[in-house]
Design an enzyme around this catalytic site. Sequence first.
Site, PDB file in Angstrom:
ATOM      1  N   SER A   1       0.729  -1.151  -0.003  1.00 39.49           N
ATOM      2  CA  SER A   1       0.028  -0.035  -0.044  1.00 39.49           C
ATOM      3  C   SER A   1       0.795   1.404   0.117  1.00 39.49           C
ATOM      4  O   SER A   1       2.099   1.232   0.436  1.00 39.49           O
ATOM      5  CB  SER A   1      -0.920  -0.158   1.290  1.00 39.49           C
ATOM      6  OG  SER A   1      -1.606   1.150   1.397  1.00 39.49           O
TER       7      SER A   1
ATOM      8  N   TYR B   1      -3.697   8.839 -11.169  1.00 38.46           N
ATOM      9  CA  TYR B   1      -5.024   8.013 -10.569  1.00 38.46           C
ATOM     10  C   TYR B   1      -6.157   8.611 -11.146  1.00 38.46           C
ATOM     11  O   TYR B   1      -6.350   9.538 -11.121  1.00 38.46           O
ATOM     12  CB  TYR B   1      -5.101   8.297  -8.916  1.00 38.46           C
ATOM     13  CG  TYR B   1      -6.006   7.424  -8.147  1.00 38.46           C
ATOM     14  CD1 TYR B   1      -5.489   6.479  -7.444  1.00 38.46           C
ATOM     15  CD2 TYR B   1      -7.373   7.844  -8.619  1.00 38.46           C
ATOM     16  CE1 TYR B   1      -6.289   5.851  -6.522  1.00 38.46           C
ATOM     17  CE2 TYR B   1      -8.321   7.231  -7.540  1.00 38.46           C
ATOM     18  CZ  TYR B   1      -7.754   6.089  -6.739  1.00 38.46           C
ATOM     19  OH  TYR B   1      -8.607   5.543  -5.908  1.00 38.46           O
TER      20      TYR B   1
HETATM   21  C1  LIG Z   1     -11.880   4.430  -0.975  1.00 39.32           C
HETATM   22  C2  LIG Z   1     -10.767   3.673  -1.091  1.00 39.32           C
HETATM   23  C3  LIG Z   1      -9.648   4.288  -0.957  1.00 39.32           C
HETATM   24  C4  LIG Z   1      -8.313   3.530  -1.141  1.00 39.32           C
HETATM   25  N1  LIG Z   1      -7.314   4.270  -0.995  1.00 39.32           N
HETATM   26  C5  LIG Z   1      -6.066   3.673  -1.230  1.00 39.32           C
HETATM   27  C6  LIG Z   1      -4.857   4.379  -1.111  1.00 39.32           C
HETATM   28  O1  LIG Z   1      -4.919   5.499  -0.842  1.00 39.32           O
HETATM   29  N2  LIG Z   1      -3.698   3.512  -0.928  1.00 39.32           N
HETATM   30  C7  LIG Z   1      -3.621   2.233  -1.181  1.00 39.32           C
HETATM   31  O2  LIG Z   1      -2.482   1.769  -0.990  1.00 39.32           O
HETATM   32  N3  LIG Z   1      -4.624   1.549  -1.160  1.00 39.32           N
HETATM   33  C8  LIG Z   1      -6.006   2.199  -1.077  1.00 39.32           C
HETATM   34  N4  LIG Z   1      -7.070   1.604  -1.367  1.00 39.32           N
HETATM   35  C9  LIG Z   1      -7.032   0.017  -1.280  1.00 39.32           C
HETATM   36  C10 LIG Z   1      -6.876  -0.744   0.068  1.00 39.32           C
HETATM   37  O3  LIG Z   1      -7.521   0.214   1.009  1.00 39.32           O
HETATM   38  C11 LIG Z   1      -5.643  -1.245   0.165  1.00 39.32           C
HETATM   39  O4  LIG Z   1      -5.338  -2.308  -0.703  1.00 39.32           O
HETATM   40  C12 LIG Z   1      -5.370  -1.687   1.537  1.00 39.32           C
HETATM   41  O5  LIG Z   1      -3.942  -2.073   1.716  1.00 39.32           O
HETATM   42  C13 LIG Z   1      -6.282  -2.884   2.008  1.00 39.32           C
HETATM   43  O6  LIG Z   1      -5.933  -3.124   3.538  1.00 39.32           O
HETATM   44  P1  LIG Z   1      -7.293  -3.771   4.367  1.00 39.32           P
HETATM   45  O7  LIG Z   1      -6.695  -3.989   5.693  1.00 39.32           O
HETATM   46  O8  LIG Z   1      -8.499  -3.411   4.016  1.00 39.32           O
HETATM   47  O9  LIG Z   1      -7.085  -5.378   3.514  1.00 39.32           O
HETATM   48  P2  LIG Z   1      -8.236  -6.395   2.960  1.00 39.32           P
HETATM   49  O10 LIG Z   1      -8.800  -5.765   1.869  1.00 39.32           O
HETATM   50  O11 LIG Z   1      -8.796  -6.908   4.043  1.00 39.32           O
HETATM   51  O12 LIG Z   1      -7.061  -7.496   2.264  1.00 39.32           O
HETATM   52  C14 LIG Z   1      -6.287  -7.071   0.906  1.00 39.32           C
HETATM   53  C15 LIG Z   1      -5.410  -8.311   0.792  1.00 39.32           C
HETATM   54  O13 LIG Z   1      -4.369  -8.477   1.951  1.00 39.32           O
HETATM   55  C16 LIG Z   1      -4.533  -9.662   2.484  1.00 39.32           C
HETATM   56  N5  LIG Z   1      -4.386  -9.688   3.775  1.00 39.32           N
HETATM   57  C17 LIG Z   1      -5.075  -8.787   4.763  1.00 39.32           C
HETATM   58  N6  LIG Z   1      -4.528  -8.858   5.910  1.00 39.32           N
HETATM   59  C18 LIG Z   1      -3.514  -9.807   5.777  1.00 39.32           C
HETATM   60  C19 LIG Z   1      -2.554 -10.464   6.849  1.00 39.32           C
HETATM   61  N7  LIG Z   1      -2.721 -10.025   8.104  1.00 39.32           N
HETATM   62  N8  LIG Z   1      -1.780 -11.314   6.198  1.00 39.32           N
HETATM   63  C20 LIG Z   1      -1.674 -11.588   5.152  1.00 39.32           C
HETATM   64  N9  LIG Z   1      -2.387 -11.212   3.946  1.00 39.32           N
HETATM   65  C21 LIG Z   1      -3.408 -10.183   4.414  1.00 39.32           C
HETATM   66  C22 LIG Z   1      -5.987 -10.316   2.168  1.00 39.32           C
HETATM   67  O14 LIG Z   1      -6.115 -11.849   1.844  1.00 39.32           O
HETATM   68  C23 LIG Z   1      -6.169  -9.522   0.788  1.00 39.32           C
HETATM   69  O15 LIG Z   1      -5.702 -10.416  -0.148  1.00 39.32           O
HETATM   70  C24 LIG Z   1      -8.480   2.018  -1.166  1.00 39.32           C
HETATM   71  C25 LIG Z   1      -9.475   1.353  -1.357  1.00 39.32           C
HETATM   72  C26 LIG Z   1     -10.749   2.078  -1.186  1.00 39.32           C
HETATM   73  C27 LIG Z   1     -12.049   1.279  -1.047  1.00 39.32           C
END
Ligand SMILES: Cc1cc2nc3c(=O)[nH]c(=O)nc-3n(C[C@H](O)[C@H](O)[C@H](O)COP(=O)(O)OP(=O)(O)OC[C@H]3O[C@@H](n4cnc5c(N)ncnc54)[C@H](O)[C@@H]3O)c2cc1C
Length: 611
Positions: A252, A508
């Site tokens: 991220s 983006y």
């Molecule tokens: C409105 C919006 C804005 C966003 N803005 C950004 C941004 O600015 N920057 C950015 O980088 N992303 C952004 N994203 C995408 C998303 O938030 C990122 O990908 C974030 O890192 C996902 O984190 P999560 O905890 O929600 O993971 P999840 O969505 O729950 O999981 C994502 C992946 O990681 C895996 N995972 C989760 N936890 C673990 C763990 N502990 N060990 C191993 N694997 C794991 C899951 O299996 C899955 O494959 C955005 C999404 C939305 C909806």
Amino acid sequence: MSGEKKEYPKEQVDLYQQIKWNGWGDTRKFLHQLKPSGTIAMTTPELSSVPLPSLRGFIKKELSLPGEEDKPFVLEETPSLQVENIHVDPPKQYPEFVRELKAFFLADQLKDDKLARITHTFGKSLRDLIRVRIGQVKNAPDLIVLPHSHEEVERLVQLAHKFNVVIIPMGGGSNIVGAIEPVSNDRYTISIDMRRMNKVLWVDRREMTACIQVGIMGPELEKQLHKQGVSLGHDPDSFEFSTLGGWLATCSSGHQSDKYGDIEDMAVSFKTVTPTGTLELRNGARSGAGINYKHIILGSEGTLGIITEAVMKVHAVPQAAEYYGFLFPTFAHAVSALQQIRSSEVIPTMIRVYDPEETQLSFAWKPSKGPISEFTSAMVKKYLHYIRSFDFKNVCLSIIGFEGPKKVVDFHRTSVFDILSKNAAFGLGSTPGKTWAEKRYDLPYIRDFLLDHNMWVDVAETTVSYANLQSLWKDAKQTFVKHFKDQGIPAWICAHISHTYSNGVCLYFIFASKQNENKDMAQYIEAKKLMTDIIFKYGGSLSHHHGVGYEHVPWMTRYATKGWINIYRSLKETIDPKDICNPRKLIPSIKEENNKEPYLFDVINVKHPKL
Ligand SMILES: Cc1cc2nc3c(=O)[nH]c(=O)nc-3n(C[C@H](O)[C@H](O)[C@H](O)COP(=O)(O)OP(=O)(O)OC[C@H]3O[C@@H](n4cnc5c(N)ncnc54)[C@H](O)[C@@H]3O)c2cc1C
């Protein structure tokens, strides 16, 4: 596997119950139309109904909605189904496995009710929301497990391996690439919800590192770190509803990455529980002992194992944090300025540049400002038009921030302002910067409003070189609009530069249109293919920070060459021989690759049932 059940304080309400199950974010925050005026307003937990007087006209104009300019136009309503009207197949039964689970976990850590299963089936991509809103919930996990500790995750993964159970780790579920969705129904599947693992375990102020349980969400993480005077400085748009584990597993990137780095720069070491054992790292400040193994796990999206605890670099809570707004006469001026900034020795904490269309959206998103402020804006506009020859159609808003000790901030600000003035930027002062900081998580809430009213919006992002940046920007916008307009469908697209590097940027795109007559996903799939192909044409990466999940799998063999795919496959076979960890994500299965099995992506054509 026997006993040692520990007693933990029972969480009153789990996080998944406090977040919109069929949309984005906080259940108490949403856009809606005021009656009878039809003005769009935003309700937040703190404020009820803040009118955004220009937003309605903006949407109407850009998406050619019918209705007279000054009268409330009626938006067609396309509401979501409610949970009680959604059918979810009952969970599969696996008594031998569940018996062993129950011997170790408390009843409160195991959930299989409908809401829990629906919320753990999808992330937050447009494809996810379209399907959940119409009740198309297939392959829901059979069980949700909420571990409290690294040891519990170890026990869980050992059991899953023994019983050949699919495990999908879930952080905030905020991914927009289909990363947590079970893609088949042939094996018993559990979603491992990491959000009870939410503690900062220690902070080392001398080394400036912190060891953190990775299920912690952004706000709680910063709250616990701030108590000890430090901050991680990772602030993605999804900060409020995503976790450290998700950030690590998806590579991220946050708003202030220009200064603090992307998540991989902040990660020192972490524990990963895999079906064949726990992997730990001994990285200190740096390691030159061969391949740095942390990069095998970073971005692995739960396909190799589960990250449980991470040692992260932290920094002192900044003494000063200053964000400023600027207007550039054109996108080209802004790009030239930021390239000069990046090639100089100064680095602001953040440089964001909105193209003209997104600049207009930002102007339309404002609450009513009052007569004095309106008068000042009108004067500034006149000055820029008549004295500085700005054409307002082309103007680009930029937000530039500086954080750190006051003296350091002063130095960087002076140097950056100097470059900006040489590139025709007009300073708007700190008010736009403050507004940006306060409202920075608001924009994504528009998607639910648009979906509720027969429209849709989606995003695409990539890393692109400075050499190709403007060509990609122009081509993508023209091609997207033409593609839809040729079919008689209004379409709108804008872009911003969100992260900068010395050799390129993250570009983006945000694009929107009206839903088609069938209310199916054809437009979404068309847009996804169109945008990804254009990105590739200009040498862009498949993703700068959204990851791969399932949605980007069809492009993976074009992005990563065969050799890399084979290396990953061998690794996966060694670490996870039964393929229980988040299967069919990241790379195509061999059957998909040989076209013997269609990509899920190509076969979906979801129809909108009668609501
Ligand atoms: C409105 C919006 C804005 C966003 N803005 C950004 C941004 O600015 N920057 C950015 O980088 N992303 C952004 N994203 C995408 C998303 O938030 C990122 O990908 C974030 O890192 C996902 O984190 P999560 O905890 O929600 O993971 P999840 O969505 O729950 O999981 C994502 C992946 O990681 C895996 N995972 C989760 N936890 C673990 C763990 N502990 N060990 C191993 N694997 C794991 C899951 O299996 C899955 O494959 C955005 C999404 C939305 C909806």
